[in-house]
Design a protein around this motif. Sequence first.
Motif, PDB file in Angstrom:
ATOM      1  N   TYR A 308      -4.620  12.171  -7.703  1.00 54.70           N
ATOM      2  CA  TYR A 308      -4.619  10.810  -7.154  1.00 54.70           C
ATOM      3  C   TYR A 308      -4.491  10.817  -5.625  1.00 54.70           C
ATOM      4  O   TYR A 308      -5.120  10.012  -4.929  1.00 54.70           O
ATOM      5  N   SER A 309      -3.692  11.755  -5.071  1.00 54.83           N
ATOM      6  CA  SER A 309      -3.537  11.846  -3.612  1.00 54.83           C
ATOM      7  C   SER A 309      -4.850  12.228  -2.952  1.00 54.83           C
ATOM      8  O   SER A 309      -5.180  11.730  -1.871  1.00 54.83           O
ATOM      9  N   MET A 310      -5.598  13.130  -3.610  1.00 52.20           N
ATOM     10  CA  MET A 310      -6.894  13.520  -3.054  1.00 52.20           C
ATOM     11  C   MET A 310      -7.891  12.360  -3.139  1.00 52.20           C
ATOM     12  O   MET A 310      -8.695  12.155  -2.225  1.00 52.20           O
ATOM     13  N   LEU A 311      -7.795  11.574  -4.212  1.00 55.93           N
ATOM     14  CA  LEU A 311      -8.676  10.404  -4.339  1.00 55.93           C
ATOM     15  C   LEU A 311      -8.402   9.411  -3.204  1.00 55.93           C
ATOM     16  O   LEU A 311      -9.342   8.850  -2.621  1.00 55.93           O
ATOM     17  N   ARG A 312      -7.129   9.194  -2.873  1.00 53.33           N
ATOM     18  CA  ARG A 312      -6.783   8.298  -1.754  1.00 53.33           C
ATOM     19  C   ARG A 312      -7.386   8.820  -0.445  1.00 53.33           C
ATOM     20  O   ARG A 312      -7.896   8.065   0.377  1.00 53.33           O
ATOM     21  N   PHE A 313      -7.270  10.142  -0.246  1.00 49.19           N
ATOM     22  CA  PHE A 313      -7.739  10.757   0.998  1.00 49.19           C
ATOM     23  C   PHE A 313      -9.256  10.598   1.155  1.00 49.19           C
ATOM     24  O   PHE A 313      -9.738  10.154   2.209  1.00 49.19           O
ATOM     25  N   VAL A 314     -10.021  10.916   0.113  1.00 45.63           N
ATOM     26  CA  VAL A 314     -11.483  10.799   0.239  1.00 45.63           C
ATOM     27  C   VAL A 314     -11.915   9.329   0.309  1.00 45.63           C
ATOM     28  O   VAL A 314     -12.915   9.006   0.965  1.00 45.63           O
ATOM     29  N   ALA A 315     -11.151   8.449  -0.344  1.00 47.23           N
ATOM     30  CA  ALA A 315     -11.466   7.010  -0.259  1.00 47.23           C
ATOM     31  C   ALA A 315     -11.301   6.528   1.182  1.00 47.23           C
ATOM     32  O   ALA A 315     -12.107   5.738   1.686  1.00 47.23           O
ATOM     33  N   ALA A 316     -10.255   7.017   1.862  1.00 49.41           N
ATOM     34  CA  ALA A 316     -10.029   6.643   3.261  1.00 49.41           C
ATOM     35  C   ALA A 316     -11.125   7.211   4.163  1.00 49.41           C
ATOM     36  O   ALA A 316     -11.621   6.517   5.060  1.00 49.41           O
ATOM     37  N   ILE A 317     -11.519   8.460   3.910  1.00 54.29           N
ATOM     38  CA  ILE A 317     -12.621   9.050   4.689  1.00 54.29           C
ATOM     39  C   ILE A 317     -13.878   8.183   4.528  1.00 54.29           C
ATOM     40  O   ILE A 317     -14.540   7.832   5.504  1.00 54.29           O
ATOM     41  N   ALA A 318     -14.177   7.822   3.298  1.00 56.55           N
ATOM     42  CA  ALA A 318     -15.387   7.034   3.014  1.00 56.55           C
ATOM     43  C   ALA A 318     -15.356   5.680   3.694  1.00 56.55           C
ATOM     44  O   ALA A 318     -16.381   5.133   4.087  1.00 56.55           O
ATOM     45  N   ASN A 319     -14.132   5.135   3.846  1.00 56.01           N
ATOM     46  CA  ASN A 319     -13.970   3.791   4.419  1.00 56.01           C
ATOM     47  C   ASN A 319     -13.597   3.869   5.899  1.00 56.01           C
ATOM     48  O   ASN A 319     -12.784   3.076   6.380  1.00 56.01           O
ATOM     49  N   ASP A 320     -14.155   4.844   6.604  1.00 56.75           N
ATOM     50  CA  ASP A 320     -13.972   5.020   8.055  1.00 56.75           C
ATOM     51  C   ASP A 320     -12.505   5.181   8.441  1.00 56.75           C
ATOM     52  O   ASP A 320     -12.085   4.740   9.524  1.00 56.75           O
ATOM     53  N   GLY A 321     -11.728   5.791   7.563  1.00 55.22           N
ATOM     54  CA  GLY A 321     -10.337   6.113   7.880  1.00 55.22           C
ATOM     55  C   GLY A 321      -9.333   5.148   7.309  1.00 55.22           C
ATOM     56  O   GLY A 321      -8.142   5.465   7.207  1.00 55.22           O
ATOM     57  N   VAL A 322      -9.791   3.950   6.935  1.00 56.94           N
ATOM     58  CA  VAL A 322      -8.860   2.930   6.431  1.00 56.94           C
ATOM     59  C   VAL A 322      -8.716   3.072   4.910  1.00 56.94           C
ATOM     60  O   VAL A 322      -9.705   2.987   4.177  1.00 56.94           O
ATOM     61  N   LEU A 323      -7.492   3.292   4.483  1.00 56.47           N
ATOM     62  CA  LEU A 323      -7.238   3.354   3.045  1.00 56.47           C
ATOM     63  C   LEU A 323      -6.986   1.951   2.512  1.00 56.47           C
ATOM     64  O   LEU A 323      -6.089   1.256   2.980  1.00 56.47           O
ATOM     65  N   VAL A 324      -7.815   1.546   1.565  1.00 50.89           N
ATOM     66  CA  VAL A 324      -7.527   0.333   0.805  1.00 50.89           C
ATOM     67  C   VAL A 324      -6.773   0.819  -0.436  1.00 50.89           C
ATOM     68  O   VAL A 324      -7.335   1.519  -1.272  1.00 50.89           O
ATOM     69  N   GLU A 325      -5.498   0.510  -0.488  1.00 52.41           N
ATOM     70  CA  GLU A 325      -4.623   1.082  -1.519  1.00 52.41           C
ATOM     71  C   GLU A 325      -5.163   0.729  -2.912  1.00 52.41           C
ATOM     72  O   GLU A 325      -5.397  -0.439  -3.223  1.00 52.41           O
ATOM     73  N   PRO A 326      -5.388   1.756  -3.753  1.00 50.95           N
ATOM     74  CA  PRO A 326      -5.958   1.473  -5.079  1.00 50.95           C
ATOM     75  C   PRO A 326      -5.064   0.547  -5.907  1.00 50.95           C
ATOM     76  O   PRO A 326      -3.838   0.592  -5.816  1.00 50.95           O
ATOM     77  N   LYS A 327      -5.735  -0.278  -6.699  1.00 51.34           N
ATOM     78  CA  LYS A 327      -5.033  -1.210  -7.589  1.00 51.34           C
ATOM     79  C   LYS A 327      -5.566  -1.059  -9.008  1.00 51.34           C
ATOM     80  O   LYS A 327      -6.768  -1.091  -9.233  1.00 51.34           O
ATOM     81  N   LEU A 328      -4.642  -0.906  -9.931  1.00 55.37           N
ATOM     82  CA  LEU A 328      -5.014  -0.820 -11.348  1.00 55.37           C
ATOM     83  C   LEU A 328      -5.130  -2.213 -11.944  1.00 55.37           C
ATOM     84  O   LEU A 328      -5.904  -2.438 -12.877  1.00 55.37           O
ATOM     85  N   ILE A 329      -4.359  -3.150 -11.399  1.00 54.57           N
ATOM     86  CA  ILE A 329      -4.291  -4.497 -11.967  1.00 54.57           C
ATOM     87  C   ILE A 329      -5.003  -5.487 -11.064  1.00 54.57           C
ATOM     88  O   ILE A 329      -4.825  -5.472  -9.840  1.00 54.57           O
TER      89      ILE A 329
END
Length: 436
Positions: A308-329
């Motif tokens: 999950y930590s790696m998913l956050r990291f690549v998601a932030a890279i994809a979004n030009d550095g900004v992490l949109v915190e994942p939401k399950l709900i």
Amino acid sequence: MKKLNRRAFSVLLIAAFIVMGLCTYITRYLRDGESWASYFSRLNSLSEGTVTDRNGVLLASFNANDNHYNEDRNTRIANYHVTGDFWNRTGTGILTNFARQLHGYNPVTGMTQTKRISLKLNVDTVLNNKAYAALAGRKGAVGVVNYRTGELICMVSSPAIDPVESDPVAPEGVYINRLLSASFTPGSIFKLVTAAAAIECVPTIWQRSFFCEGEKEISGVLFHCPFEHYTNDFRGALANSCNIAFAQIAISVGQTEMVNHVRAYGFLDSHSLDGIPTAAGSYPLDFVGDPETAWSGIGQSTDLICPYSMLRFVAAIANDGVLVEPKLIDDGQPAEHSLLVNPDTAGIMQELMRNNVIQTYGDNRFPGLEVCGKTGTAEVGDGTDHAWFTGFLKDPDHPYAFIVFVEQGGGGLSVATPIANTVLQAAMRRGTDMEY
Ligand SMILES: [Zn+2]
């Protein structure tokens, strides 16, 4: 006097017992009150709840008399670690973590609400079913998040059980959610972290050249590559996943800056997915010297990463550095935003990860998709390897970041990339009229 003392002592003793009893009661009330209340409220026909996926597909529901799950056995199993069960056997399940909301339980009044409560999730059961089928009974996990909105559209951990079975034949580790609740040796996907650190800390990185003949002694230790890569520049070293290059790159970054980056990117922390805690990772923090820094920079040593930590990291890279915190709900609230990766670094990493696919993995593995990614084959130490693939789609209409992990599954390229392709192809077809 003696008698009075004895009486006073008796009174004190009784008072102490009362206080102890009260403390025990309060402790148990705070701990178990919710389940007492939900138990009695259900007996009294007061509490009802449903959990659905993003498209309204029923995952679980309960009322006074009954518990229900999805009618389809495969859907129940594939979504087991999302839903959980009414016995609270897996720690990450919605039924366990959101029991209070589902029952409308109030710890002050001890009452539950009588109205029907629904929780809508961001996951898509169709994608989860695809991902679970692609894992084909192997231990592993798949996660897909929309990196613009934070919607976690796929969360699967394998193996799983059918939640309706009270006494299932449960394979070892079946109750662990491998996406959220465990950390594993990352192997070469960790080179993404080392590369990002090098971009920021090694000014000469773009002028460097790394020569690889399949093995090389670095700081007195022999490092191996599965292939002879000969001359690599930095871009080629990542695309080739050259251990000999990255061992030297990690030493150039240095242990202190490696630790700073690993920490800043959140790999050492436990995160919260809508309140569900995720596993923290580990990285050598005490001084280890150059050879071990080199090993840790290529994702071995004592490195452990929660998928999950790696998913956050690549998601932030994809979004030009900004992490949109994942939401399950899907609670209608916007996701939190934070800057996880320097935007310039993120832009360069996007280009490097795209180049990995073009130069090494091949776009033909992902027909019709523009994938940016990094594979990993992590040596576990017993002769087996974890297979990894993580990255994202460069597609404004389908902004998905993903991670695929197969525990002791073999090579990242051969084992993990086909699973990613299956799930991403299905994700592309969702929302269209095409079959999936
Ligand atoms: Zn090499």
